[in-house]
Design a protein around this motif. Structure first.
Motif, PDB file in Angstrom:
ATOM      1  N   MET A  58       0.606  -1.312  -0.001  1.00 39.76           N
ATOM      2  CA  MET A  58       0.424  -0.408  -0.246  1.00 39.76           C
ATOM      3  C   MET A  58       0.743   0.709  -0.096  1.00 39.76           C
ATOM      4  O   MET A  58       2.317   1.643   0.611  1.00 39.76           O
ATOM      5  CB  MET A  58      -0.868  -0.172   1.525  1.00 39.76           C
ATOM      6  N   LEU A  59       0.729   2.107  -0.450  1.00 39.27           N
ATOM      7  CA  LEU A  59       1.268   3.662  -0.639  1.00 39.27           C
ATOM      8  C   LEU A  59       0.581   4.341  -0.609  1.00 39.27           C
ATOM      9  O   LEU A  59      -0.862   4.648  -1.152  1.00 39.27           O
ATOM     10  CB  LEU A  59       2.500   3.282  -1.602  1.00 39.27           C
ATOM     11  N   GLY A  60       0.969   5.641  -0.692  1.00 36.66           N
ATOM     12  CA  GLY A  60       0.486   6.948  -0.581  1.00 36.66           C
ATOM     13  C   GLY A  60       1.585   8.893  -0.354  1.00 36.66           C
ATOM     14  O   GLY A  60       1.903   8.267  -0.519  1.00 36.66           O
ATOM     15  N   PRO A  61       0.698   9.846  -0.530  1.00 38.48           N
ATOM     16  CA  PRO A  61       1.311  10.191  -0.235  1.00 38.48           C
ATOM     17  C   PRO A  61       2.300  10.756   1.147  1.00 38.48           C
ATOM     18  O   PRO A  61       2.164  10.075   2.173  1.00 38.48           O
ATOM     19  CB  PRO A  61       0.538  11.950  -0.329  1.00 38.48           C
ATOM     20  N   ASP A  62       3.896  10.881   0.764  1.00 39.80           N
ATOM     21  CA  ASP A  62       4.333  10.756   2.133  1.00 39.80           C
ATOM     22  C   ASP A  62       3.997  12.085   2.974  1.00 39.80           C
ATOM     23  O   ASP A  62       3.184  13.314   2.598  1.00 39.80           O
ATOM     24  CB  ASP A  62       5.885  11.916   1.234  1.00 39.80           C
ATOM     25  N   GLN A  63       3.881  11.451   4.353  1.00 43.24           N
ATOM     26  CA  GLN A  63       2.915  11.647   6.024  1.00 43.24           C
ATOM     27  C   GLN A  63       2.187  12.038   5.969  1.00 43.24           C
ATOM     28  O   GLN A  63       1.322  13.145   6.348  1.00 43.24           O
ATOM     29  CB  GLN A  63       4.199  13.394   5.794  1.00 43.24           C
ATOM     30  N   GLY A  64       1.790  11.254   4.915  1.00 44.63           N
ATOM     31  CA  GLY A  64      -0.101  11.681   5.033  1.00 44.63           C
ATOM     32  C   GLY A  64      -0.988  11.068   5.896  1.00 44.63           C
ATOM     33  O   GLY A  64      -0.809  10.025   6.626  1.00 44.63           O
ATOM     34  N   GLY A  65      -1.600  11.887   6.935  1.00 45.97           N
ATOM     35  CA  GLY A  65      -2.158  11.751   7.808  1.00 45.97           C
ATOM     36  C   GLY A  65      -1.795  12.159   8.988  1.00 45.97           C
ATOM     37  O   GLY A  65       0.141  11.885   9.280  1.00 45.97           O
ATOM     38  N   GLU A  66      -2.363  11.895  10.054  1.00 44.38           N
ATOM     39  CA  GLU A  66      -0.867  11.921  11.302  1.00 44.38           C
ATOM     40  C   GLU A  66      -0.240  10.690  11.676  1.00 44.38           C
ATOM     41  O   GLU A  66       1.042  10.717  11.890  1.00 44.38           O
ATOM     42  CB  GLU A  66      -1.851  12.221  12.702  1.00 44.38           C
ATOM     43  N   PHE A  67      -0.735   9.606  11.049  1.00 41.86           N
ATOM     44  CA  PHE A  67       0.892   8.563  11.611  1.00 41.86           C
ATOM     45  C   PHE A  67       1.529   8.767  10.430  1.00 41.86           C
ATOM     46  O   PHE A  67       2.527   8.451  10.797  1.00 41.86           O
ATOM     47  CB  PHE A  67      -0.909   7.457  11.398  1.00 41.86           C
ATOM     48  N   LYS A  69       2.529  10.986   9.165  1.00 41.66           N
ATOM     49  CA  LYS A  69       3.504  12.420   9.704  1.00 41.66           C
ATOM     50  C   LYS A  69       4.581  11.950  11.228  1.00 41.66           C
ATOM     51  O   LYS A  69       5.818  12.443  11.364  1.00 41.66           O
ATOM     52  CB  LYS A  69       2.589  13.423  10.367  1.00 41.66           C
ATOM     53  N   GLN A  70       3.934  10.788  12.119  1.00 42.24           N
ATOM     54  CA  GLN A  70       4.665  10.903  13.273  1.00 42.24           C
ATOM     55  C   GLN A  70       5.666   9.229  12.816  1.00 42.24           C
ATOM     56  O   GLN A  70       6.825   9.756  13.538  1.00 42.24           O
ATOM     57  CB  GLN A  70       3.624  10.188  14.201  1.00 42.24           C
ATOM     58  N   PHE A  71       5.489   8.734  12.530  1.00 43.03           N
ATOM     59  CA  PHE A  71       6.332   7.812  12.518  1.00 43.03           C
ATOM     60  C   PHE A  71       6.630   7.179  10.598  1.00 43.03           C
ATOM     61  O   PHE A  71       7.692   5.878  10.660  1.00 43.03           O
ATOM     62  CB  PHE A  71       5.559   6.388  12.370  1.00 43.03           C
ATOM     63  N   MET A  72       6.669   7.614   9.776  1.00 43.85           N
ATOM     64  CA  MET A  72       7.474   8.120   8.327  1.00 43.85           C
ATOM     65  C   MET A  72       8.336   8.391   7.823  1.00 43.85           C
ATOM     66  O   MET A  72       7.843   9.814   8.039  1.00 43.85           O
ATOM     67  CB  MET A  72       6.477   7.147   7.232  1.00 43.85           C
ATOM     68  N   THR A  73       8.954   8.043   6.587  1.00 45.49           N
ATOM     69  CA  THR A  73       9.777   8.959   6.274  1.00 45.49           C
ATOM     70  C   THR A  73      10.334   8.799   5.053  1.00 45.49           C
ATOM     71  O   THR A  73      10.022   7.656   4.418  1.00 45.49           O
ATOM     72  CB  THR A  73      10.799  10.203   7.257  1.00 45.49           C
ATOM     73  N   LEU A  74      10.924   9.796   3.910  1.00 45.63           N
ATOM     74  CA  LEU A  74      11.234   9.145   2.934  1.00 45.63           C
ATOM     75  C   LEU A  74      13.417   8.872   3.381  1.00 45.63           C
ATOM     76  O   LEU A  74      13.823   8.801   3.871  1.00 45.63           O
ATOM     77  CB  LEU A  74      11.102  10.071   1.642  1.00 45.63           C
ATOM     78  N   PRO A  75      13.366   8.018   2.141  1.00 48.32           N
ATOM     79  CA  PRO A  75      14.756   7.442   2.041  1.00 48.32           C
ATOM     80  C   PRO A  75      15.613   8.659   1.609  1.00 48.32           C
ATOM     81  O   PRO A  75      16.994   8.404   2.487  1.00 48.32           O
ATOM     82  CB  PRO A  75      14.853   6.750   0.639  1.00 48.32           C
ATOM     83  N   GLU A  76      15.321   9.896   1.110  1.00 45.22           N
ATOM     84  CA  GLU A  76      16.379  10.732   0.716  1.00 45.22           C
ATOM     85  C   GLU A  76      16.403  11.382   1.843  1.00 45.22           C
ATOM     86  O   GLU A  76      17.233  12.478   2.901  1.00 45.22           O
ATOM     87  CB  GLU A  76      15.350  12.232  -0.485  1.00 45.22           C
ATOM     88  N   ARG A  77      14.999  12.076   3.360  1.00 47.82           N
ATOM     89  CA  ARG A  77      15.071  12.305   4.740  1.00 47.82           C
ATOM     90  C   ARG A  77      16.218  11.226   5.611  1.00 47.82           C
ATOM     91  O   ARG A  77      16.469  11.707   6.371  1.00 47.82           O
ATOM     92  CB  ARG A  77      14.302  13.147   5.263  1.00 47.82           C
ATOM     93  N   ALA A  78      16.488  10.226   4.784  1.00 49.51           N
ATOM     94  CA  ALA A  78      17.176   9.614   5.976  1.00 49.51           C
ATOM     95  C   ALA A  78      18.729   8.881   5.633  1.00 49.51           C
ATOM     96  O   ALA A  78      19.041   8.523   5.765  1.00 49.51           O
ATOM     97  CB  ALA A  78      15.767   8.095   6.125  1.00 49.51           C
TER      98      ALA A  78
END
Length: 145
Positions: A58-67, A69-78
């Motif tokens: 499953m996929l969606g837009p970067d930092q979609g929703g509160e979950f 924003k709190q728990f996911m990031t993109l490889p470029e930011r890591a």
């Protein structure tokens, strides 16, 4: 009532800056099929379910929703690193490699035979997520340990 047949009980979730482009690219380069794609009022992907055999991501837009924003990031930011790599099981690793490379995948590990069995390669998608594609099927061998 009988249980409805389904695929794997584990589904990986990924975020993308351009979820629309990711859906198209993953289908073209890796052979995923659209199971369900939900779009907002302007037609942008807000949630997509892509299948490969009995597996799904499953996929969606970067930092979609509160979950997100709190728990996911993109490889470029890591620092281009990933905390999870999705594995795809295929019959013909070399043909899959050629398809992905032709679609612009960055090959980070060329196809090679593995000591545990099978053959595999690894590729980075356009937004930096790393995927491992191989012929080794852990469901087809007896568990050890």
């Amino acid at each position: 009532m009988a249980d409805k047949p389904r695929g794997s009980a584990l589904v990986s979730c990924l975020g993308y800056k351009d979820a629309d482009a990711a859906v198209a690219w993953l289908c073209r380069a890796f052979g995923f099929k659209e199971h369900a794609v939900y779009r907002d009022e302007v037609g942008k992907v807000v949630h997509a379910e892509l299948t490969f055999g009995r597996g799904m991501v499953m996929l969606g837009p970067d930092q979609g929703g509160e979950f997100g924003k709190q728990f996911m990031t993109l490889p470029e930011r890591a620092g281009a690193r990933c905390t999870q790599i999705v594995c795809i099981i295929v019959d013909d690793v070399d043909a899959h490699h050629d398809r992905a490379k032709a679609a612009g995948a960055e090959i980070v590990m060329a196809p090679k035979d593995q000591i545990y069995g099978g053959r595999s390669y690894a590729a980075r998608d356009p937004e930096g997520h790393v995927w491992s594609i191989g012929s080794y099927d852990p469901w087809a061998v007896e568990a050890k340990g």
